[in-house]
Design a protein around this motif. Structure first.
Motif, PDB file in Angstrom:
ATOM      1  N   TYR A 131       0.855  -1.194   0.000  1.00 32.57           N
ATOM      2  CA  TYR A 131       0.000   0.000   0.000  1.00 32.57           C
ATOM      3  C   TYR A 131       0.882   1.232   0.000  1.00 32.57           C
ATOM      4  CZ  TYR A 131      -2.971   3.775   1.610  1.00 32.57           C
ATOM      5  OH  TYR A 131      -3.619   4.984   1.721  1.00 32.57           O
ATOM      6  N   GLU A 132       0.556   2.176  -0.869  1.00 31.34           N
ATOM      7  CA  GLU A 132       1.276   3.447  -0.912  1.00 31.34           C
ATOM      8  C   GLU A 132       0.276   4.546  -1.225  1.00 31.34           C
ATOM      9  OE1 GLU A 132       4.213   3.473  -3.994  1.00 31.34           O
ATOM     10  OE2 GLU A 132       4.990   1.500  -3.437  1.00 31.34           O
ATOM     11  N   GLN A 133       0.710   5.756  -0.964  1.00 31.51           N
ATOM     12  CA  GLN A 133       0.003   6.910  -1.510  1.00 31.51           C
ATOM     13  C   GLN A 133       0.981   7.635  -2.409  1.00 31.51           C
ATOM     14  OE1 GLN A 133      -1.373   8.764   2.221  1.00 31.51           O
ATOM     15  NE2 GLN A 133      -3.368   8.721   1.235  1.00 31.51           N
ATOM     16  N   GLU A 162      -2.062 -13.143 -11.771  1.00 31.91           N
ATOM     17  CA  GLU A 162      -1.492 -11.824 -12.061  1.00 31.91           C
ATOM     18  C   GLU A 162      -1.668 -10.947 -10.828  1.00 31.91           C
ATOM     19  OE1 GLU A 162      -0.684  -8.479 -14.829  1.00 31.91           O
ATOM     20  OE2 GLU A 162      -0.479 -10.618 -15.059  1.00 31.91           O
ATOM     21  N   ASP A 163      -0.712 -10.071 -10.536  1.00 29.51           N
ATOM     22  CA  ASP A 163      -0.932  -9.085  -9.480  1.00 29.51           C
ATOM     23  C   ASP A 163      -2.139  -8.212  -9.847  1.00 29.51           C
ATOM     24  OD1 ASP A 163       1.458 -10.058  -8.491  1.00 29.51           O
ATOM     25  OD2 ASP A 163       2.600  -8.212  -8.865  1.00 29.51           O
ATOM     26  N   GLU A 164      -2.884  -7.790  -8.825  1.00 26.49           N
ATOM     27  CA  GLU A 164      -3.961  -6.823  -9.049  1.00 26.49           C
ATOM     28  C   GLU A 164      -3.448  -5.488  -8.518  1.00 26.49           C
ATOM     29  OE1 GLU A 164      -7.826  -8.416  -8.316  1.00 26.49           O
ATOM     30  OE2 GLU A 164      -8.707  -6.457  -7.874  1.00 26.49           O
ATOM     31  N   VAL A 165      -3.104  -4.578  -9.435  1.00 23.30           N
ATOM     32  CA  VAL A 165      -2.480  -3.302  -9.062  1.00 23.30           C
ATOM     33  C   VAL A 165      -3.411  -2.174  -9.482  1.00 23.30           C
ATOM     34  CG1 VAL A 165      -0.427  -1.850  -9.264  1.00 23.30           C
ATOM     35  CG2 VAL A 165      -0.234  -4.321  -9.555  1.00 23.30           C
ATOM     36  N   ARG A 166      -3.788  -1.359  -8.499  1.00 24.74           N
ATOM     37  CA  ARG A 166      -4.720  -0.266  -8.778  1.00 24.74           C
ATOM     38  C   ARG A 166      -4.248   1.010  -8.104  1.00 24.74           C
ATOM     39  NH1 ARG A 166      -5.785  -3.853 -11.498  1.00 24.74           N
ATOM     40  NH2 ARG A 166      -7.704  -5.012 -11.752  1.00 24.74           N
ATOM     41  N   PHE A 167      -4.237   2.090  -8.887  1.00 31.68           N
ATOM     42  CA  PHE A 167      -4.053   3.415  -8.308  1.00 31.68           C
ATOM     43  C   PHE A 167      -5.364   4.167  -8.507  1.00 31.68           C
ATOM     44  CE2 PHE A 167      -3.129   7.963  -8.722  1.00 31.68           C
ATOM     45  CZ  PHE A 167      -2.669   8.177  -7.436  1.00 31.68           C
ATOM     46  N   ILE A 168      -5.973   4.590  -7.408  1.00 34.09           N
ATOM     47  CA  ILE A 168      -7.334   5.128  -7.478  1.00 34.09           C
ATOM     48  C   ILE A 168      -7.285   6.617  -7.840  1.00 34.09           C
ATOM     49  CG2 ILE A 168      -9.558   5.291  -6.300  1.00 34.09           C
ATOM     50  CD1 ILE A 168      -8.309   2.399  -6.526  1.00 34.09           C
ATOM     51  N   ILE A 169      -8.044   6.949  -8.895  1.00 29.25           N
ATOM     52  CA  ILE A 169      -8.145   8.327  -9.366  1.00 29.25           C
ATOM     53  C   ILE A 169      -9.388   9.007  -8.789  1.00 29.25           C
ATOM     54  CG2 ILE A 169      -8.444   9.774 -11.434  1.00 29.25           C
ATOM     55  CD1 ILE A 169      -5.729   8.481 -11.348  1.00 29.25           C
ATOM     56  N   ALA A 170     -10.489   8.270  -8.731  1.00 26.93           N
ATOM     57  CA  ALA A 170     -11.753   8.826  -8.229  1.00 26.93           C
ATOM     58  C   ALA A 170     -12.629   7.682  -7.736  1.00 26.93           C
ATOM     59  CB  ALA A 170     -12.470   9.597  -9.341  1.00 26.93           C
ATOM     60  N   GLU A 230      -9.526   4.996  -1.803  1.00 26.84           N
ATOM     61  CA  GLU A 230     -10.055   6.212  -2.409  1.00 26.84           C
ATOM     62  C   GLU A 230      -8.950   6.879  -3.209  1.00 26.84           C
ATOM     63  OE1 GLU A 230     -11.332   8.797   0.722  1.00 26.84           O
ATOM     64  OE2 GLU A 230      -9.297   9.272   1.346  1.00 26.84           O
ATOM     65  N   ALA A 231      -9.234   8.043  -3.772  1.00 23.15           N
ATOM     66  CA  ALA A 231      -8.279   8.729  -4.632  1.00 23.15           C
ATOM     67  C   ALA A 231      -6.950   8.916  -3.922  1.00 23.15           C
ATOM     68  CB  ALA A 231      -8.843  10.078  -5.056  1.00 23.15           C
ATOM     69  N   GLY A 232      -5.864   8.600  -4.647  1.00 24.17           N
ATOM     70  CA  GLY A 232      -4.524   8.752  -4.091  1.00 24.17           C
ATOM     71  C   GLY A 232      -3.937   7.463  -3.552  1.00 24.17           C
ATOM     72  N   ASP A 233      -4.763   6.409  -3.426  1.00 24.53           N
ATOM     73  CA  ASP A 233      -4.297   5.131  -2.877  1.00 24.53           C
ATOM     74  C   ASP A 233      -3.795   4.214  -3.983  1.00 24.53           C
ATOM     75  OD1 ASP A 233      -5.004   5.767  -0.231  1.00 24.53           O
ATOM     76  OD2 ASP A 233      -7.047   5.033  -0.537  1.00 24.53           O
ATOM     77  N   LEU A 234      -2.656   3.599  -3.726  1.00 24.16           N
ATOM     78  CA  LEU A 234      -2.130   2.542  -4.591  1.00 24.16           C
ATOM     79  C   LEU A 234      -2.164   1.238  -3.800  1.00 24.16           C
ATOM     80  CD1 LEU A 234      -0.448   1.633  -7.182  1.00 24.16           C
ATOM     81  CD2 LEU A 234       1.520   1.797  -5.655  1.00 24.16           C
ATOM     82  N   ILE A 235      -2.751   0.221  -4.394  1.00 29.31           N
ATOM     83  CA  ILE A 235      -2.797  -1.086  -3.741  1.00 29.31           C
ATOM     84  C   ILE A 235      -2.301  -2.139  -4.709  1.00 29.31           C
ATOM     85  CG2 ILE A 235      -5.247  -1.414  -4.339  1.00 29.31           C
ATOM     86  CD1 ILE A 235      -5.552  -2.944  -1.689  1.00 29.31           C
ATOM     87  N   ARG A 236      -1.495  -3.070  -4.172  1.00 29.98           N
ATOM     88  CA  ARG A 236      -1.058  -4.209  -4.982  1.00 29.98           C
ATOM     89  C   ARG A 236      -1.418  -5.476  -4.237  1.00 29.98           C
ATOM     90  NH1 ARG A 236       3.308  -7.904  -6.018  1.00 29.98           N
ATOM     91  NH2 ARG A 236       4.300  -7.284  -4.067  1.00 29.98           N
ATOM     92  N   VAL A 237      -2.304  -6.253  -4.848  1.00 32.79           N
ATOM     93  CA  VAL A 237      -2.702  -7.551  -4.315  1.00 32.79           C
ATOM     94  C   VAL A 237      -1.913  -8.595  -5.112  1.00 32.79           C
ATOM     95  CG1 VAL A 237      -4.648  -9.124  -3.941  1.00 32.79           C
ATOM     96  CG2 VAL A 237      -5.011  -6.641  -3.832  1.00 32.79           C
ATOM     97  N   PRO A 238      -0.901  -9.217  -4.512  1.00 28.40           N
ATOM     98  CA  PRO A 238      -0.049 -10.112  -5.299  1.00 28.40           C
ATOM     99  C   PRO A 238      -0.813 -11.309  -5.863  1.00 28.40           C
ATOM    100  CG  PRO A 238       0.999  -9.566  -3.210  1.00 28.40           C
ATOM    101  CD  PRO A 238      -0.420  -9.080  -3.129  1.00 28.40           C
ATOM    102  N   ARG A 239      -0.309 -11.808  -6.949  1.00 26.30           N
ATOM    103  CA  ARG A 239      -0.905 -12.989  -7.576  1.00 26.30           C
ATOM    104  C   ARG A 239      -1.072 -14.095  -6.538  1.00 26.30           C
ATOM    105  NH1 ARG A 239       3.844 -14.479 -11.673  1.00 26.30           N
ATOM    106  NH2 ARG A 239       3.970 -12.224 -11.711  1.00 26.30           N
TER     107      ARG A 239
END
Ligand code: FE2
Length: 187
Positions: free
Chosen positions: A30-32, A95-103, A123-132
């Protein structure tokens, strides 16, 4: 800032370092991304990808991702309920599930081997990586809106494999951000 709830003991984490530490124990990155860029959240996908080009390149280098796109879901999206039905059942990917939330907002549940089930509201600004291979499921919040940058190593790897454990049926998809009314059914 994401909110994380540890569901067994109804504990909510809202402090950034506590969230990152607990998610790391669950195997989730998890990152911002700060500072956020001044691109409008409704801008065309190409503008979003261009604004976050540097961050996307860094992720690509770290994860071997070859493709980035922008997914845009709102209450008027055709087939939205069918799409959600695929992802609100517990599953995993090759596959990794990688999402950076815009809105918008999203609710991930993570069922790791080592830790109790957690809910992560992004929410917006959050980066999440759910590994494969991570057991998880996903739902929208009451706004039924999410716009996010996705990264892929191989699009074919994103097909969900269902666990059929039934664990997901024990948890209502309740978003607990202050501005959202909890849902009372799986919709
Ligand atoms: Fe998934």
């Amino acid at each position: 800032m994401a909110l994380v709830r540890i569901l067994d003991n109804d504990q909510t984490l809202s402090d950034r370092s506590a969230i990152s530490a607990h998610l790391a124990r669950c195997g989730i990155d998890y990152e911002q991304w700060q500072p956020s860029h001044s691109v409008d959240s409704d801008a065309p996908a190409e503008e979003i990808l261009a604004a976050y080009d540097k961050e996307i390149d860094q992720l690509r280098a770290r994860g071997g991702y070859v493709t980035a796109d922008v997914i845009d879901v709102n209450p008027e999206t055709p087939g939205l309920d069918a799409m959600l039905a695929k992802f609100r059942r517990e599953h995993w990917h090759d596959e990794d599930e990688v999402r950076f939330i815009i809105a918008g907002h999203g609710l991930f549940h993570i069922h790791s081997e080592e830790q109790p089930v957690i809910a992560i509201e992004v929410e917006a600004g959050d980066l999440i990586r759910v590994p494969r291979g991570t057991w998880h499921w996903f739902d929208l919040c009451a706004d039924r809106r999410i716009r996010a940058i996705r990264l892929f190593q191989d699009l074919a790897g994103w097909t969900p494999h269902y666990t059929e454990s039934g664990v997901d049926e024990s948890f209502l998809p309740v978003c607990f951000g202050a501005s959202f009314i909890p849902r009372t059914s799986a919709g």
